[in-house]
Design a protein around this motif. Sequence first.
Motif, mmCIF file in Angstrom:
data_model
loop_
_atom_site.group_PDB
_atom_site.id
_atom_site.type_symbol
_atom_site.label_atom_id
_atom_site.label_comp_id
_atom_site.label_asym_id
_atom_site.label_seq_id
_atom_site.Cartn_x
_atom_site.Cartn_y
_atom_site.Cartn_z
ATOM 1 N N PHE A 88 0.612 -1.076 0.001
ATOM 2 C CA PHE A 88 0.013 0.078 0.019
ATOM 3 C C PHE A 88 0.966 1.373 0.056
ATOM 4 C CE2 PHE A 88 -2.498 3.023 2.750
ATOM 5 C CZ PHE A 88 -3.364 3.478 1.400
ATOM 6 N N VAL A 89 1.692 1.291 0.773
ATOM 7 C CA VAL A 89 2.904 2.503 0.865
ATOM 8 C C VAL A 89 3.586 2.560 -0.505
ATOM 9 C CG1 VAL A 89 5.093 3.444 1.927
ATOM 10 C CG2 VAL A 89 3.071 2.426 3.201
ATOM 11 N N ARG A 90 3.947 1.437 -1.252
ATOM 12 C CA ARG A 90 4.567 1.497 -2.390
ATOM 13 C C ARG A 90 3.721 2.048 -3.467
ATOM 14 N NH1 ARG A 90 7.437 -3.673 -5.443
ATOM 15 N NH2 ARG A 90 8.521 -2.315 -7.112
ATOM 16 N N TRP A 91 2.323 1.516 -3.488
ATOM 17 C CA TRP A 91 1.435 2.183 -4.564
ATOM 18 C C TRP A 91 1.153 3.475 -4.110
ATOM 19 C CZ3 TRP A 91 0.203 0.245 -9.197
ATOM 20 C CH2 TRP A 91 0.458 -1.208 -9.463
ATOM 21 N N SER A 92 0.951 3.729 -3.031
ATOM 22 C CA SER A 92 0.816 5.264 -2.459
ATOM 23 C C SER A 92 1.851 6.292 -3.075
ATOM 24 C CB SER A 92 0.710 5.306 -1.051
ATOM 25 O OG SER A 92 -0.684 4.599 -0.652
ATOM 26 N N GLY A 93 3.172 5.606 -3.106
ATOM 27 C CA GLY A 93 4.260 6.590 -3.336
ATOM 28 C C GLY A 93 4.223 6.766 -4.902
ATOM 29 N N VAL A 143 -4.705 12.413 -1.840
ATOM 30 C CA VAL A 143 -5.409 11.788 -0.837
ATOM 31 C C VAL A 143 -4.811 10.251 -0.515
ATOM 32 C CG1 VAL A 143 -7.702 11.160 0.247
ATOM 33 C CG2 VAL A 143 -7.327 13.250 -0.983
ATOM 34 N N ILE A 144 -4.830 9.552 -1.816
ATOM 35 C CA ILE A 144 -4.098 8.229 -1.557
ATOM 36 C C ILE A 144 -2.838 8.185 -1.076
ATOM 37 C CG2 ILE A 144 -3.704 6.179 -2.991
ATOM 38 C CD1 ILE A 144 -5.860 6.894 -4.666
ATOM 39 N N GLY A 145 -1.713 9.191 -1.701
ATOM 40 C CA GLY A 145 -0.442 9.161 -1.326
ATOM 41 C C GLY A 145 -0.398 9.474 0.164
ATOM 42 N N LEU A 146 -0.740 10.458 0.740
ATOM 43 C CA LEU A 146 -0.874 11.109 2.120
ATOM 44 C C LEU A 146 -1.480 10.109 2.980
ATOM 45 C CD1 LEU A 146 -2.177 14.594 1.785
ATOM 46 C CD2 LEU A 146 0.207 13.908 2.237
ATOM 47 N N LEU A 147 -2.529 9.101 2.675
ATOM 48 C CA LEU A 147 -2.864 7.975 3.359
ATOM 49 C C LEU A 147 -1.899 7.028 3.617
ATOM 50 C CD1 LEU A 147 -6.499 7.529 2.270
ATOM 51 C CD2 LEU A 147 -5.745 8.264 4.390
ATOM 52 N N GLY A 148 -1.072 6.588 2.456
ATOM 53 C CA GLY A 148 -0.084 5.850 2.304
ATOM 54 C C GLY A 148 1.100 6.413 3.341
ATOM 55 N N LEU A 149 1.336 7.520 3.367
ATOM 56 C CA LEU A 149 2.439 8.371 4.057
ATOM 57 C C LEU A 149 2.404 7.933 5.463
ATOM 58 C CD1 LEU A 149 5.137 10.047 3.963
ATOM 59 C CD2 LEU A 149 3.605 11.836 3.928
ATOM 60 N N ARG A 150 0.868 8.221 5.732
ATOM 61 C CA ARG A 150 0.577 8.114 7.495
ATOM 62 C C ARG A 150 0.725 6.475 7.561
ATOM 63 N NH1 ARG A 150 -3.617 7.923 11.099
ATOM 64 N NH2 ARG A 150 -3.237 9.427 12.892
ATOM 65 N N GLY A 154 3.655 6.914 9.886
ATOM 66 C CA GLY A 154 2.971 7.761 11.106
ATOM 67 C C GLY A 154 3.586 7.422 12.392
ATOM 68 N N THR A 155 3.811 6.184 12.868
ATOM 69 C CA THR A 155 4.624 5.631 13.753
ATOM 70 C C THR A 155 5.899 6.211 14.115
ATOM 71 O OG1 THR A 155 3.280 3.692 13.683
ATOM 72 C CG2 THR A 155 4.969 3.688 15.335
ATOM 73 N N ARG A 156 6.682 6.139 13.059
ATOM 74 C CA ARG A 156 8.246 6.387 13.356
ATOM 75 C C ARG A 156 8.393 8.258 13.278
ATOM 76 N NH1 ARG A 156 11.122 4.828 7.950
ATOM 77 N NH2 ARG A 156 9.981 2.990 8.217
ATOM 78 N N SER A 157 7.371 8.844 13.039
ATOM 79 C CA SER A 157 7.237 10.506 12.988
ATOM 80 C C SER A 157 6.754 10.865 14.314
ATOM 81 C CB SER A 157 6.023 10.889 11.871
ATOM 82 O OG SER A 157 6.498 10.349 10.633
ATOM 83 N N GLY A 158 6.583 10.105 15.318
ATOM 84 C CA GLY A 158 6.017 10.757 16.389
ATOM 85 C C GLY A 158 4.647 11.229 16.621
ATOM 86 N N SER A 159 4.312 11.721 17.892
ATOM 87 C CA SER A 159 2.676 12.127 17.863
ATOM 88 C C SER A 159 2.514 13.362 17.078
ATOM 89 C CB SER A 159 2.535 12.173 19.582
ATOM 90 O OG SER A 159 3.465 13.180 20.173
ATOM 91 N N VAL A 160 3.463 14.239 17.032
ATOM 92 C CA VAL A 160 3.493 15.466 16.403
ATOM 93 C C VAL A 160 3.340 15.183 14.911
ATOM 94 C CG1 VAL A 160 4.389 17.812 15.988
ATOM 95 C CG2 VAL A 160 4.164 16.841 18.089
ATOM 96 N N GLY A 161 4.351 14.363 14.308
ATOM 97 C CA GLY A 161 4.289 14.039 13.099
ATOM 98 C C GLY A 161 3.131 13.563 12.707
ATOM 99 N N GLY A 162 2.580 12.411 13.224
ATOM 100 C CA GLY A 162 1.227 11.633 13.002
ATOM 101 C C GLY A 162 0.173 12.598 12.741
ATOM 102 N N ALA A 163 0.121 13.616 13.714
ATOM 103 C CA ALA A 163 -1.045 14.425 13.608
ATOM 104 C C ALA A 163 -0.890 15.348 12.564
ATOM 105 C CB ALA A 163 -1.019 15.379 15.265
ATOM 106 N N LEU A 164 0.220 15.873 12.236
ATOM 107 C CA LEU A 164 0.384 16.601 11.035
ATOM 108 C C LEU A 164 0.062 15.896 9.760
ATOM 109 C CD1 LEU A 164 3.571 18.335 11.942
ATOM 110 C CD2 LEU A 164 1.439 19.590 11.796
ATOM 111 N N LEU A 165 0.226 14.753 9.672
ATOM 112 C CA LEU A 165 -0.110 13.807 8.763
ATOM 113 C C LEU A 165 -1.567 13.882 8.595
ATOM 114 C CD1 LEU A 165 2.697 11.184 8.457
ATOM 115 C CD2 LEU A 165 2.482 12.946 6.955
ATOM 116 N N ILE A 167 -3.722 15.841 9.690
ATOM 117 C CA ILE A 167 -4.240 16.999 8.906
ATOM 118 C C ILE A 167 -3.849 17.323 7.747
ATOM 119 C CG2 ILE A 167 -3.788 19.538 9.474
ATOM 120 C CD1 ILE A 167 -3.256 19.013 12.216
ATOM 121 N N ALA A 168 -2.824 16.705 7.323
ATOM 122 C CA ALA A 168 -2.889 16.851 5.604
ATOM 123 C C ALA A 168 -3.766 15.839 4.865
ATOM 124 C CB ALA A 168 -1.207 16.600 5.230
ATOM 125 N N VAL A 169 -3.972 14.919 5.433
ATOM 126 C CA VAL A 169 -5.101 14.012 4.730
ATOM 127 C C VAL A 169 -6.419 14.626 4.738
ATOM 128 C CG1 VAL A 169 -6.369 11.778 5.031
ATOM 129 C CG2 VAL A 169 -3.723 11.745 5.271
#
Length: 282
Positions: A88-93, A143-150, A154-165, A167-169
């Motif tokens: 999913f992440v690969r196709w989202s990229g 939207v598909i790409g950002l969902l794959g990014l999160r 999302g986990t390795r980005s921390g709570s702030v990074g996950g929240a920002l992703l 919001i981006a979605v």
Amino acid sequence: MRERNWAPASIDLSVRIYTWLLAAYPERFRAEYGPHMAQVFRDVCQRESRRGGLPGLAALWARTSLDLIRTSVEEHIDRGIDMNRENFVRWSGWALMAGAVLFAAGLILGSFDTNYSDPIGGLDAFYEISQIVGIVLGQILFVIGLLGLRAGYGTRSGSVGGALLLIAVIGGVVSLGGMLIMNSSELGWTAWALGLLTMTLALTGYGGVAIRRRVFSRWNFAPLLAGVVIPVLFGVSAAIDSSGGSMEDWTFALGVSATAVGLILLGYRMQAEAATTSQALA
């Protein structure tokens, strides 16, 4: 008389683009059903053109884009694609890269429209159709790409990074919704602009998180490049408009191109790292 001039060219262009987009379907499905689908699409284009002109074609493209993405994914799944997180992440990229190209091309080609108050007619119809198709498909792919990014980071980005992703979605969804209702509601343009601004501001903030936490193996600046340019363009354009001036066309094209480059780098990083992970697990 004018409709007779622009309609055939707009319909031919729409069918040509639709035929290219059928490449998203599996090869066997495309060989069996592709010609029939293209003919049906042409017939529907002609009907919508007679009923509603260019706005009717725009509404048709909005519906068709969503249906094409949904059914192509279903067909790939039915044919045995294992849609795990890495895939999913690969196709989202890939979706993010394609969305960046389509979105930038749509905005830049649309800027060549010489008469915004009456965009239908002659060569301008090409620019208008290109803008509609590029922006709508680009927004969906964002939207598909950002969902794959999160999902992938999302986990390795921390709570702030996950929240920002997140919001981006949400911003991407709001922007897409505004684009789809733009012909029927005055709030459409506002929702599109605010959603796009929210999405890019969130990506700008996420870029800072990515640089600090080294979320990606390379190019951690990519989200920052993808996000920061459009908010700056909004701000500069508002300042220039308030003083009675106008932004140079080359500035707009350069800014949109820089955003596309950032999104392409980000999408490439996503699909490359997901492919490496899949190979390691194989």
